[in-house]
Write a protein that holds these residues in place. Structure first.
Motif, PDB file in Angstrom:
ATOM      1  N   SER A   1     -10.402  16.591  -2.930  1.00 55.60           N
ATOM      2  CA  SER A   1     -11.230  17.698  -3.421  1.00 55.60           C
ATOM      3  C   SER A   1     -12.689  17.468  -3.000  1.00 55.60           C
ATOM      4  O   SER A   1     -13.075  16.349  -2.660  1.00 55.60           O
ATOM      5  CB  SER A   1     -11.154  17.785  -4.938  1.00 55.60           C
ATOM      6  OG  SER A   1     -11.869  16.715  -5.506  1.00 55.60           O
TER       7      SER A   1
ATOM      8  N   THR B   1     -18.507  28.941  -6.345  1.00 52.83           N
ATOM      9  CA  THR B   1     -17.068  29.236  -6.305  1.00 52.83           C
ATOM     10  C   THR B   1     -16.859  30.512  -5.501  1.00 52.83           C
ATOM     11  O   THR B   1     -17.623  31.479  -5.665  1.00 52.83           O
ATOM     12  CB  THR B   1     -16.526  29.428  -7.748  1.00 52.83           C
ATOM     13  OG1 THR B   1     -16.663  28.193  -8.446  1.00 52.83           O
ATOM     14  CG2 THR B   1     -15.059  29.837  -7.755  1.00 52.83           C
TER      15      THR B   1
ATOM     16  N   ALA C   1      -9.873  27.297  -7.215  1.00 50.88           N
ATOM     17  CA  ALA C   1      -9.116  26.849  -6.026  1.00 50.88           C
ATOM     18  C   ALA C   1      -7.635  26.906  -6.386  1.00 50.88           C
ATOM     19  O   ALA C   1      -7.259  27.530  -7.386  1.00 50.88           O
ATOM     20  CB  ALA C   1      -9.535  25.429  -5.627  1.00 50.88           C
TER      21      ALA C   1
ATOM     22  N   CYS D   1      -8.763  27.119   0.282  1.00 46.18           N
ATOM     23  CA  CYS D   1      -7.608  27.828  -0.302  1.00 46.18           C
ATOM     24  C   CYS D   1      -7.696  29.312   0.049  1.00 46.18           C
ATOM     25  O   CYS D   1      -6.700  29.948   0.410  1.00 46.18           O
ATOM     26  CB  CYS D   1      -7.600  27.666  -1.829  1.00 46.18           C
ATOM     27  SG  CYS D   1      -7.547  25.958  -2.378  1.00 46.18           S
ATOM     28  N   CYS D   2      -8.903  29.854  -0.073  1.00 52.99           N
ATOM     29  CA  CYS D   2      -9.131  31.281   0.183  1.00 52.99           C
ATOM     30  C   CYS D   2      -8.824  31.611   1.655  1.00 52.99           C
ATOM     31  O   CYS D   2      -8.121  32.584   1.951  1.00 52.99           O
ATOM     32  CB  CYS D   2     -10.587  31.598  -0.175  1.00 52.99           C
ATOM     33  SG  CYS D   2     -11.026  33.323  -0.029  1.00 52.99           S
TER      34      CYS D   2
ATOM     35  N   HIS E   1     -16.501  25.870  -3.743  1.00 49.26           N
ATOM     36  CA  HIS E   1     -15.185  25.532  -4.299  1.00 49.26           C
ATOM     37  C   HIS E   1     -14.177  26.630  -3.940  1.00 49.26           C
ATOM     38  O   HIS E   1     -14.445  27.814  -4.135  1.00 49.26           O
ATOM     39  CB  HIS E   1     -15.326  25.412  -5.818  1.00 49.26           C
ATOM     40  CG  HIS E   1     -14.090  24.954  -6.523  1.00 49.26           C
ATOM     41  ND1 HIS E   1     -13.349  23.864  -6.113  1.00 49.26           N
ATOM     42  CD2 HIS E   1     -13.454  25.425  -7.624  1.00 49.26           C
ATOM     43  CE1 HIS E   1     -12.327  23.697  -6.931  1.00 49.26           C
ATOM     44  NE2 HIS E   1     -12.364  24.629  -7.858  1.00 49.26           N
ATOM     45  N   GLY E   2     -13.044  26.219  -3.415  1.00 48.16           N
ATOM     46  CA  GLY E   2     -11.965  27.161  -3.124  1.00 48.16           C
ATOM     47  C   GLY E   2     -12.025  27.787  -1.744  1.00 48.16           C
ATOM     48  O   GLY E   2     -11.177  28.627  -1.417  1.00 48.16           O
TER      49      GLY E   2
ATOM     50  N   ASP F   1      -5.364  24.988 -10.650  1.00 44.44           N
ATOM     51  CA  ASP F   1      -6.749  24.561 -10.906  1.00 44.44           C
ATOM     52  C   ASP F   1      -7.216  25.230 -12.198  1.00 44.44           C
ATOM     53  O   ASP F   1      -7.351  26.458 -12.245  1.00 44.44           O
ATOM     54  CB  ASP F   1      -7.610  24.977  -9.706  1.00 44.44           C
ATOM     55  CG  ASP F   1      -9.105  24.809  -9.955  1.00 44.44           C
ATOM     56  OD1 ASP F   1      -9.498  24.352 -11.051  1.00 44.44           O
ATOM     57  OD2 ASP F   1      -9.885  25.153  -9.050  1.00 44.44           O
TER      58      ASP F   1
END
Ligand code: PLP
Length: 274
Positions: free
Chosen positions: A113, A258, A23, A215-216, A211-212, A18
Protein backbone atom coordinates in the motif's frame (compact mmCIF):
# COMPACT_ATOMS: atom_id res chain seq x y z
CA UNK A 1 -37.01 -22.63 -15.96
CA UNK A 2 -35.86 -21.01 -19.20
CA UNK A 3 -32.38 -19.54 -18.99
CA UNK A 4 -32.40 -15.87 -19.92
CA UNK A 5 -29.43 -14.74 -21.96
CA UNK A 6 -27.94 -11.71 -20.31
CA UNK A 7 -26.62 -9.14 -22.73
CA UNK A 8 -25.57 -6.49 -20.21
CA UNK A 9 -21.91 -5.67 -19.64
CA UNK A 10 -20.48 -7.16 -16.44
CA UNK A 11 -17.02 -6.72 -14.95
CA UNK A 12 -15.86 -8.48 -11.78
CA UNK A 13 -13.31 -7.39 -9.21
CA UNK A 14 -11.41 -9.95 -7.12
CA UNK A 15 -9.65 -7.86 -4.50
CA UNK A 16 -9.38 -6.76 -0.89
CA UNK A 17 -11.95 -4.80 1.06
CA UNK A 18 -10.80 -1.34 2.18
CA UNK A 19 -12.68 0.02 5.21
CA UNK A 20 -11.93 3.58 4.12
CA UNK A 21 -13.58 2.74 0.80
CA UNK A 22 -10.90 4.58 -1.13
CA UNK A 23 -9.23 1.53 -2.72
CA UNK A 24 -9.89 -2.19 -3.13
CA UNK A 25 -13.28 -3.63 -4.09
CA UNK A 26 -15.09 -0.51 -2.90
CA UNK A 27 -13.17 1.72 -5.32
CA UNK A 28 -13.40 -0.93 -8.05
CA UNK A 29 -17.18 -1.12 -7.79
CA UNK A 30 -17.63 2.65 -7.89
CA UNK A 31 -15.35 2.88 -10.90
CA UNK A 32 -17.10 0.08 -12.78
CA UNK A 33 -20.50 1.61 -12.22
CA UNK A 34 -19.24 5.06 -13.28
CA UNK A 35 -17.75 3.55 -16.45
CA UNK A 36 -21.11 2.05 -17.39
CA UNK A 37 -20.86 -1.61 -16.47
CA UNK A 38 -22.48 -3.60 -13.68
CA UNK A 39 -19.64 -4.36 -11.25
CA UNK A 40 -19.47 -7.67 -9.40
CA UNK A 41 -17.23 -8.30 -6.39
CA UNK A 42 -15.28 -11.21 -4.95
CA UNK A 43 -13.70 -10.38 -1.60
CA UNK A 44 -10.26 -12.01 -1.49
CA UNK A 45 -9.05 -10.35 1.70
CA UNK A 46 -10.14 -8.00 4.44
CA UNK A 47 -8.18 -4.99 5.56
CA UNK A 48 -8.56 -2.53 8.41
CA UNK A 49 -7.40 0.85 7.15
CA UNK A 50 -8.15 4.55 7.22
CA UNK A 51 -6.79 7.53 5.37
CA UNK A 52 -3.43 7.21 7.10
CA UNK A 53 -2.55 3.55 7.31
CA UNK A 54 -3.41 -0.12 7.01
CA UNK A 55 -3.44 -1.73 10.48
CA UNK A 56 -4.49 -5.30 9.80
CA UNK A 57 -5.25 -7.72 6.94
CA UNK A 58 -6.47 -11.28 6.52
CA UNK A 59 -7.14 -13.45 3.47
CA UNK A 60 -10.60 -15.01 3.25
CA UNK A 61 -11.00 -18.75 3.57
CA UNK A 62 -10.04 -20.37 0.23
CA UNK A 63 -13.29 -22.35 0.04
CA UNK A 64 -15.32 -19.18 0.41
CA UNK A 65 -13.24 -17.44 -2.23
CA UNK A 66 -13.96 -20.26 -4.67
CA UNK A 67 -17.69 -20.21 -3.81
CA UNK A 68 -17.86 -16.49 -4.56
CA UNK A 69 -16.30 -16.94 -7.99
CA UNK A 70 -18.52 -19.97 -8.69
CA UNK A 71 -21.65 -18.02 -7.74
CA UNK A 72 -20.75 -15.28 -10.22
CA UNK A 73 -19.85 -17.72 -13.01
CA UNK A 74 -23.19 -19.52 -12.67
CA UNK A 75 -25.21 -16.41 -13.42
CA UNK A 76 -23.16 -13.77 -15.15
CA UNK A 77 -21.39 -13.59 -18.46
CA UNK A 78 -18.40 -11.62 -17.13
CA UNK A 79 -16.81 -9.54 -19.89
CA UNK A 80 -13.66 -8.90 -17.89
CA UNK A 81 -12.26 -9.97 -14.51
CA UNK A 82 -9.88 -7.75 -12.59
CA UNK A 83 -7.62 -8.87 -9.75
CA UNK A 84 -6.22 -6.57 -7.04
CA UNK A 85 -4.97 -7.35 -3.53
CA UNK A 86 -4.67 -11.14 -3.24
CA UNK A 87 -2.76 -11.43 0.05
CA UNK A 88 -0.97 -14.77 -0.34
CA UNK A 89 -0.16 -17.72 -2.60
CA UNK A 90 -3.20 -19.80 -1.55
CA UNK A 91 -5.53 -17.04 -2.71
CA UNK A 92 -3.61 -16.50 -5.95
CA UNK A 93 -3.75 -20.21 -6.75
CA UNK A 94 -7.47 -20.47 -5.89
CA UNK A 95 -8.24 -17.50 -8.15
CA UNK A 96 -6.29 -19.04 -11.00
CA UNK A 97 -7.99 -22.42 -10.55
CA UNK A 98 -11.46 -20.85 -10.41
CA UNK A 99 -11.37 -18.48 -13.36
CA UNK A 100 -12.63 -19.90 -16.68
CA UNK A 101 -9.94 -20.81 -19.22
CA UNK A 102 -11.11 -18.16 -21.67
CA UNK A 103 -11.51 -15.43 -19.02
CA UNK A 104 -10.31 -11.95 -19.92
CA UNK A 105 -8.20 -10.98 -16.91
CA UNK A 106 -6.69 -7.61 -15.99
CA UNK A 107 -4.07 -8.26 -13.30
CA UNK A 108 -3.25 -5.30 -11.06
CA UNK A 109 -0.21 -6.73 -9.26
CA UNK A 110 -0.83 -5.00 -5.92
CA UNK A 111 2.17 -5.58 -3.65
CA UNK A 112 2.37 -2.79 -1.06
CA UNK A 113 0.00 0.00 0.00
CA UNK A 114 1.02 3.64 -0.33
CA UNK A 115 1.30 3.62 3.46
CA UNK A 116 3.86 0.82 3.08
CA UNK A 117 1.90 -2.23 4.27
CA UNK A 118 2.56 -5.48 2.40
CA UNK A 119 -0.66 -6.61 0.64
CA UNK A 120 0.79 -9.67 -1.14
CA UNK A 121 3.47 -11.80 0.50
CA UNK A 122 6.59 -12.99 -1.32
CA UNK A 123 5.29 -16.50 -2.11
CA UNK A 124 2.07 -14.90 -3.35
CA UNK A 125 4.16 -12.70 -5.62
CA UNK A 126 5.94 -15.78 -7.02
CA UNK A 127 2.60 -17.52 -7.55
CA UNK A 128 1.23 -14.43 -9.33
CA UNK A 129 4.16 -14.67 -11.79
CA UNK A 130 3.68 -18.40 -12.29
CA UNK A 131 -0.11 -18.58 -12.54
CA UNK A 132 -1.82 -15.29 -13.26
CA UNK A 133 0.54 -13.06 -15.22
CA UNK A 134 0.92 -15.66 -18.03
CA UNK A 135 -2.91 -15.71 -18.37
CA UNK A 136 -3.39 -11.95 -18.18
CA UNK A 137 -4.94 -9.98 -21.00
CA UNK A 138 -3.28 -6.99 -19.36
CA UNK A 139 -1.00 -6.39 -16.36
CA UNK A 140 -1.02 -2.91 -14.79
CA UNK A 141 2.06 -2.46 -12.57
CA UNK A 142 3.30 0.88 -11.27
CA UNK A 143 7.06 1.49 -11.45
CA UNK A 144 7.76 -0.06 -8.05
CA UNK A 145 5.72 -3.18 -8.84
CA UNK A 146 7.23 -3.53 -12.32
CA UNK A 147 10.74 -3.34 -10.83
CA UNK A 148 10.03 -5.70 -7.93
CA UNK A 149 8.33 -8.33 -10.10
CA UNK A 150 10.62 -8.24 -13.13
CA UNK A 151 13.84 -7.70 -11.20
CA UNK A 152 14.70 -4.87 -13.64
CA UNK A 153 15.71 -1.65 -11.88
CA UNK A 154 13.72 1.09 -13.64
CA UNK A 155 15.71 4.29 -13.80
CA UNK A 156 14.86 5.69 -17.24
CA UNK A 157 12.60 5.27 -20.28
CA UNK A 158 14.74 2.43 -21.62
CA UNK A 159 14.61 0.27 -18.49
CA UNK A 160 10.86 0.98 -18.27
CA UNK A 161 10.51 -0.52 -21.75
CA UNK A 162 12.64 -3.52 -20.79
CA UNK A 163 10.34 -4.17 -17.84
CA UNK A 164 7.28 -3.95 -20.10
CA UNK A 165 8.82 -6.49 -22.49
CA UNK A 166 9.56 -8.78 -19.51
CA UNK A 167 5.80 -9.01 -18.79
CA UNK A 168 5.05 -9.82 -22.44
CA UNK A 169 7.76 -12.51 -22.38
CA UNK A 170 6.06 -13.98 -19.31
CA UNK A 171 2.97 -14.52 -21.45
CA UNK A 172 0.82 -11.47 -20.67
CA UNK A 173 -0.97 -10.26 -23.83
CA UNK A 174 -0.39 -6.61 -22.90
CA UNK A 175 1.04 -4.47 -20.13
CA UNK A 176 0.80 -0.89 -18.97
CA UNK A 177 3.65 0.33 -16.78
CA UNK A 178 2.39 3.45 -15.01
CA UNK A 179 4.72 6.44 -14.99
CA UNK A 180 3.18 8.14 -11.94
CA UNK A 181 5.93 9.94 -10.11
CA UNK A 182 8.80 8.86 -12.37
CA UNK A 183 11.56 11.48 -12.30
CA UNK A 184 11.97 10.84 -16.04
CA UNK A 185 8.89 11.23 -18.34
CA UNK A 186 6.69 12.06 -15.31
CA UNK A 187 3.04 11.01 -15.50
CA UNK A 188 3.54 9.17 -18.80
CA UNK A 189 2.39 5.54 -18.89
CA UNK A 190 3.89 2.98 -21.23
CA UNK A 191 1.50 0.50 -22.87
CA UNK A 192 2.92 -2.44 -24.83
CA UNK A 193 1.56 -5.47 -26.61
CA UNK A 194 2.94 -7.71 -29.34
CA UNK A 195 2.15 -5.04 -31.95
CA UNK A 196 4.40 -2.47 -30.29
CA UNK A 197 4.23 0.27 -27.70
CA UNK A 198 2.14 3.36 -27.06
CA UNK A 199 2.77 6.22 -24.65
CA UNK A 200 -0.14 7.66 -22.69
CA UNK A 201 0.14 11.26 -21.56
CA UNK A 202 -2.13 12.72 -18.96
CA UNK A 203 -2.41 15.83 -16.86
CA UNK A 204 0.35 15.94 -14.23
CA UNK A 205 -0.81 16.92 -10.75
CA UNK A 206 1.20 18.25 -7.87
CA UNK A 207 -0.34 15.88 -5.28
CA UNK A 208 1.69 13.08 -3.83
CA UNK A 209 0.07 9.62 -4.03
CA UNK A 210 -3.70 9.54 -4.38
CA UNK A 211 -5.27 6.61 -2.52
CA UNK A 212 -7.00 4.18 -4.87
CA UNK A 213 -5.46 5.42 -8.11
CA UNK A 214 -4.18 1.98 -9.17
CA UNK A 215 -7.49 0.28 -8.32
CA UNK A 216 -9.43 2.95 -10.21
CA UNK A 217 -7.24 2.68 -13.33
CA UNK A 218 -7.31 -1.13 -13.59
CA UNK A 219 -11.07 -1.21 -12.95
CA UNK A 220 -11.71 1.41 -15.62
CA UNK A 221 -9.62 -0.64 -18.08
CA UNK A 222 -11.57 -3.81 -17.16
CA UNK A 223 -14.86 -1.93 -17.60
CA UNK A 224 -14.04 -0.70 -21.10
CA UNK A 225 -12.85 -4.18 -22.09
CA UNK A 226 -16.14 -5.59 -20.76
CA UNK A 227 -17.98 -3.01 -22.87
CA UNK A 228 -16.22 -4.39 -25.93
CA UNK A 229 -13.57 -1.75 -26.65
CA UNK A 230 -10.24 -3.00 -28.08
CA UNK A 231 -7.28 -2.99 -25.65
CA UNK A 232 -5.59 0.21 -26.80
CA UNK A 233 -8.86 2.12 -26.80
CA UNK A 234 -9.68 0.70 -23.37
CA UNK A 235 -6.44 1.99 -21.82
CA UNK A 236 -6.78 5.39 -23.50
CA UNK A 237 -10.34 5.83 -22.26
CA UNK A 238 -9.33 4.59 -18.79
CA UNK A 239 -6.44 7.08 -18.67
CA UNK A 240 -8.85 9.93 -19.42
CA UNK A 241 -11.26 8.65 -16.75
CA UNK A 242 -8.51 8.33 -14.14
CA UNK A 243 -7.19 11.84 -14.85
CA UNK A 244 -10.68 13.19 -14.07
CA UNK A 245 -10.96 11.08 -10.91
CA UNK A 246 -7.56 12.39 -9.82
CA UNK A 247 -8.26 16.02 -10.72
CA UNK A 248 -11.43 15.93 -8.59
CA UNK A 249 -9.90 13.71 -5.88
CA UNK A 250 -10.87 14.48 -2.28
CA UNK A 251 -8.55 15.75 0.39
CA UNK A 252 -10.57 14.27 3.26
CA UNK A 253 -7.54 14.91 5.49
CA UNK A 254 -4.59 17.22 4.83
CA UNK A 255 -2.13 15.69 2.37
CA UNK A 256 -4.17 12.47 2.07
CA UNK A 257 -6.07 12.42 -1.18
CA UNK A 258 -8.60 9.80 -2.36
CA UNK A 259 -9.72 9.22 -5.95
CA UNK A 260 -13.20 10.40 -6.97
CA UNK A 261 -14.56 7.96 -9.57
CA UNK A 262 -17.88 9.84 -9.53
CA UNK A 263 -16.22 13.03 -10.77
CA UNK A 264 -18.55 13.33 -13.78
CA UNK A 265 -21.66 13.54 -11.61
CA UNK A 266 -20.52 14.53 -8.12
CA UNK A 267 -17.48 16.73 -7.75
CA UNK A 268 -17.73 17.62 -4.08
CA UNK A 269 -19.79 15.42 -1.71
CA UNK A 270 -20.44 18.55 0.33
CA UNK A 271 -23.10 18.35 3.04
CA UNK A 272 -25.99 20.52 1.93
CA UNK A 273 -28.37 22.14 4.37
CA UNK A 274 -31.72 21.84 2.63
N1 PLP B 1 -6.14 -1.64 0.19
C1 PLP B 1 -6.63 -2.48 -0.70
C2 PLP B 1 -7.70 -3.43 -0.26
C3 PLP B 1 -6.16 -2.44 -2.00
O1 PLP B 1 -6.66 -3.28 -2.90
C4 PLP B 1 -5.17 -1.51 -2.35
C5 PLP B 1 -4.65 -1.38 -3.68
O2 PLP B 1 -4.96 -2.06 -4.60
C6 PLP B 1 -4.67 -0.68 -1.42
C7 PLP B 1 -5.19 -0.76 -0.15
C8 PLP B 1 -3.58 0.26 -1.74
O3 PLP B 1 -4.08 1.41 -2.17
P1 PLP B 1 -3.11 2.66 -2.28
O4 PLP B 1 -1.76 2.13 -2.59
O5 PLP B 1 -3.70 3.43 -3.39
O6 PLP B 1 -3.16 3.36 -0.98
Amino acid sequence: MTAVKNTKAFAASIAGSDTSSGAGVQMDLRTMNACGVWGLTVIAALTAQNANHVTDTSPVNVGLLKSQIKAIKEDFDVGCWKTGMLCDSKIVRAVSESLPNNAKIVVDPVLISTSNYRLLDKSGQDMLCAELIPRALMVTPNLMEASAISGIKITDAESMEQAAVWFLDMGAKSVIVKGGHAHFRRGVDLYADNNGKMLLNGEVFEFSDVHGSGCCFSSAIASYIALGYPLRESVSKAKEFVCGAMKYSFEFFPERRTMNPNWQTNKDFVKRIL
